[in-house]
Write a protein that holds these residues in place. Structure first.
Motif, PDB file in Angstrom:
ATOM      1  N   GLY A   1     -11.666 -22.632 -19.050  1.00 37.81           N
ATOM      2  CA  GLY A   1     -11.820 -21.300 -20.174  1.00 37.81           C
ATOM      3  C   GLY A   1     -10.989 -22.179 -21.544  1.00 37.81           C
ATOM      4  O   GLY A   1     -11.141 -21.319 -22.592  1.00 37.81           O
ATOM      5  N   GLU A   2     -10.371 -23.054 -21.311  1.00 37.01           N
ATOM      6  CA  GLU A   2      -9.734 -23.608 -22.661  1.00 37.01           C
ATOM      7  C   GLU A   2     -10.643 -24.305 -23.507  1.00 37.01           C
ATOM      8  O   GLU A   2     -11.640 -24.707 -23.330  1.00 37.01           O
ATOM      9  CB  GLU A   2      -8.627 -24.868 -22.142  1.00 37.01           C
ATOM     10  N   ARG A   3     -10.325 -24.023 -24.722  1.00 34.90           N
ATOM     11  CA  ARG A   3     -11.049 -24.430 -25.989  1.00 34.90           C
ATOM     12  C   ARG A   3     -10.530 -25.429 -26.697  1.00 34.90           C
ATOM     13  O   ARG A   3      -9.415 -25.332 -26.985  1.00 34.90           O
ATOM     14  CB  ARG A   3     -11.439 -23.102 -27.013  1.00 34.90           C
TER      15      ARG A   3
ATOM     16  N   SER B   1     -18.566 -28.874 -20.064  1.00 37.87           N
ATOM     17  CA  SER B   1     -17.936 -28.233 -21.129  1.00 37.87           C
ATOM     18  C   SER B   1     -19.171 -27.699 -21.815  1.00 37.87           C
ATOM     19  O   SER B   1     -20.292 -28.039 -21.608  1.00 37.87           O
ATOM     20  CB  SER B   1     -17.314 -28.985 -22.274  1.00 37.87           C
TER      21      SER B   1
ATOM     22  N   GLU C   1     -15.727 -25.641 -24.908  1.00 32.07           N
ATOM     23  CA  GLU C   1     -15.070 -24.786 -24.038  1.00 32.07           C
ATOM     24  C   GLU C   1     -15.208 -25.477 -22.658  1.00 32.07           C
ATOM     25  O   GLU C   1     -16.376 -25.688 -22.077  1.00 32.07           O
ATOM     26  CB  GLU C   1     -15.677 -23.189 -23.986  1.00 32.07           C
TER      27      GLU C   1
ATOM     28  N   THR D   1     -16.014 -27.158 -31.607  1.00 31.22           N
ATOM     29  CA  THR D   1     -15.319 -26.618 -30.438  1.00 31.22           C
ATOM     30  C   THR D   1     -15.986 -26.283 -29.166  1.00 31.22           C
ATOM     31  O   THR D   1     -17.118 -26.258 -29.117  1.00 31.22           O
ATOM     32  CB  THR D   1     -14.900 -25.134 -31.023  1.00 31.22           C
TER      33      THR D   1
ATOM     34  N   VAL E   1     -19.261 -24.594 -28.256  1.00 31.76           N
ATOM     35  CA  VAL E   1     -19.308 -22.889 -28.687  1.00 31.76           C
ATOM     36  C   VAL E   1     -19.400 -22.813 -30.022  1.00 31.76           C
ATOM     37  O   VAL E   1     -19.606 -21.834 -30.531  1.00 31.76           O
ATOM     38  CB  VAL E   1     -18.157 -22.296 -27.972  1.00 31.76           C
TER      39      VAL E   1
END
Length: 122
Positions: free
Chosen positions: A83-85, A46, A79, A77, A49
């Motif tokens: 692509g999921e956050r 990950s 990512e 947060t 972000v």
């Protein structure tokens, strides 16, 4: 002076609303805790972000002395590879150790943050 019916009934109503909100938040927290316990512990690649804080102010009145203090909640947060956050609650120490743009391995369980291991550049 005002309507005696209104003034005699408003305080019990306010008390019930306050107790209701407290009970709702408590049970919502218990449901979230139980949900997280049922989730697998995952470790995924990950990127950090964003980071944010949420400050709540509390006031206490002790014998006519008012005490104010702030409570900070720290969030980051992440990512993940697909692509999921995910926005997760962290401690202040964990929050300060992260920088936006950090890449590494995130370990979490449901909405519960466990760890972030930063990848070192070679």
């Amino acid at each position: 002076m005002g309507d005696p019916f209104f003034t005699s009934n408003i305080y019990p109503l306010l008390f019930m609303i306050i107790v209701g909100v407290i009970l709702f938040k408590f049970f919502k927290g218990v449901v979230q805790w139980r949900h997280n316990n049922k989730q697998p512990i995952l470790t995924v690649n990950s990127k950090v972000v964003s980071k944010r804080t949420k400050t709540s102010r509390q006031m206490h009145n002790f014998r006519d002395n008012q005490h104010h203090h702030a409570i900070n909640d720290f969030y980051a947060t992440f990512e993940v590879e697909n692509g999921e956050r995910l926005e997760l609650l962290l401690t202040g120490k964990e929050y300060r150790e992260l920088e936006e743009g950090d890449i590494g391995k995130l370990t979490f369980q449901g909405t519960r943050y466990h760890n972030f291991e930063r990848m070192t550049e070679v």
